[in-house]
Design an enzyme around this catalytic site. Structure first.
Site, PDB file in Angstrom:
ATOM      1  N   HIS A  85     -45.680  31.464 -39.740  1.00 27.56           N
ATOM      2  CA  HIS A  85     -46.986  30.947 -40.187  1.00 27.56           C
ATOM      3  C   HIS A  85     -48.071  31.995 -39.940  1.00 27.56           C
ATOM      4  O   HIS A  85     -48.912  32.234 -40.805  1.00 27.56           O
ATOM      5  CB  HIS A  85     -47.381  29.684 -39.401  1.00 27.56           C
ATOM      6  CG  HIS A  85     -46.527  28.481 -39.648  1.00 27.56           C
ATOM      7  ND1 HIS A  85     -45.985  27.736 -38.636  1.00 27.56           N
ATOM      8  CD2 HIS A  85     -46.146  27.876 -40.807  1.00 27.56           C
ATOM      9  CE1 HIS A  85     -45.302  26.715 -39.145  1.00 27.56           C
ATOM     10  NE2 HIS A  85     -45.386  26.783 -40.468  1.00 27.56           N
TER      11      HIS A  85
ATOM     12  N   LYS B  87     -42.420  10.207 -35.979  1.00 23.14           N
ATOM     13  CA  LYS B  87     -42.002   9.393 -34.834  1.00 23.14           C
ATOM     14  C   LYS B  87     -42.075  10.160 -33.515  1.00 23.14           C
ATOM     15  O   LYS B  87     -42.611   9.683 -32.542  1.00 23.14           O
ATOM     16  CB  LYS B  87     -40.588   8.849 -35.080  1.00 23.14           C
ATOM     17  CG  LYS B  87     -40.627   7.466 -35.721  1.00 23.14           C
ATOM     18  CD  LYS B  87     -39.239   6.900 -35.881  1.00 23.14           C
ATOM     19  CE  LYS B  87     -38.969   6.638 -37.355  1.00 23.14           C
ATOM     20  NZ  LYS B  87     -37.638   6.999 -37.795  1.00 23.14           N
TER      21      LYS B  87
ATOM     22  N   ARG C   5     -39.732  31.213 -47.848  1.00 24.91           N
ATOM     23  CA  ARG C   5     -38.871  32.058 -47.011  1.00 24.91           C
ATOM     24  C   ARG C   5     -37.587  32.418 -47.737  1.00 24.91           C
ATOM     25  O   ARG C   5     -37.042  33.494 -47.557  1.00 24.91           O
ATOM     26  CB  ARG C   5     -38.491  31.323 -45.721  1.00 24.91           C
ATOM     27  CG  ARG C   5     -39.616  31.166 -44.748  1.00 24.91           C
ATOM     28  CD  ARG C   5     -39.299  30.133 -43.728  1.00 24.91           C
ATOM     29  NE  ARG C   5     -39.061  28.842 -44.366  1.00 24.91           N
ATOM     30  CZ  ARG C   5     -39.008  27.696 -43.728  1.00 24.91           C
ATOM     31  NH1 ARG C   5     -39.110  27.667 -42.420  1.00 24.91           N
ATOM     32  NH2 ARG C   5     -38.820  26.568 -44.382  1.00 24.91           N
TER      33      ARG C   5
ATOM     34  N   SER D 271     -40.340  25.494 -37.924  1.00 26.09           N
ATOM     35  CA  SER D 271     -40.811  24.680 -36.789  1.00 26.09           C
ATOM     36  C   SER D 271     -39.697  23.753 -36.307  1.00 26.09           C
ATOM     37  O   SER D 271     -39.530  23.547 -35.105  1.00 26.09           O
ATOM     38  CB  SER D 271     -42.020  23.848 -37.208  1.00 26.09           C
ATOM     39  OG  SER D 271     -43.066  24.668 -37.606  1.00 26.09           O
TER      40      SER D 271
END
Ligand code: PNS
Length: 172
Positions: free
Chosen positions: A25, A49, A98, A136
């Site tokens: 990022h 969640k 990517r 991530s």
């Protein structure tokens, strides 16, 4: 000639979940900061969640990483991205690609956003090769299982992740 009502400055939105911000990022945000007058890193407010970081923590972390870059702003948004882009009078959305595997989802999203707001362009950028495997989701997984993430996330992110790990350990 620029049609009246068109966005004047070249402001671009770099939207995402950033849970957490990775060096991939950072690479893309810095590349975009060279192309646009102003980049707004926009953290999606969502109700995942089990996020690693809350939205406000993510905003704080990203601000810490980019505090020396005056044309990089950090904000959060909820609802439709095109609506947020309209409010900010942005002329583009920047997304990273990517690998070919990213393409299908990104292509659909770009065309849906264009359907919703034809004047807003999506610009795709490629990160440096050494970050093409970094996501991530994998960072969270590797970290949770005790793996090394140094060099894949900015140093402040690593510190925040260690702090979060200790917090969770204390809570049991
Ligand atoms: O980092 P991510 O999770 O790949 O980012 C996805 C994001 C935030 C760009 C996307 O989920 C989004 O724009 N969400 C806002 C809601 C919206 O506008 N949905 C329609 C997109 S076509």
């Amino acid at each position: 000639m620029i049609p009246s009502g068109a966005p004047s400055g070249r402001l671009a939105i770099f939207p995402g979940s950033f849970d957490p911000l990775t060096n991939g990022h950072v690479d893309l945000i810095l590349r975009s900061a060279h192309l646009f007058e102003r980049i707004v890193v926009a953290v999606l407010i969502n109700a995942e969640k089990e996020p690693l970081f809350t939205t406000s923590e993510r905003v704080e972390i990203i601000r810490e990483v980019f505090h020396e870059y005056p044309n990089v702003e950090v904000d959060s948004f909820g609802g439709l991205l095109v609506e947020y882009a309209r409010q900010r009078r942005a002329s583009a959305i920047v997304r990273g690609l990517r690998a070919v595997s990213d393409f299908e989802y990104e292509f659909q999203m770009a065309l849906m956003n264009r359907h919703l707001e034809p004047s807003l362009e999506t610009v795709f950028m490629m990160p440096a090769e050494q970050y093409t495997f970094v996501s991530s989701r994998l960072i969270r997984e590797v970290f949770k299982l005790g793996g090394e993430v140094r060099g894949l996330v900015p140093a402040p992110v690593e510190t925040w992740m260690r702090r979060k790990h200790n917090e969770l350990a204390v809570r049991g």
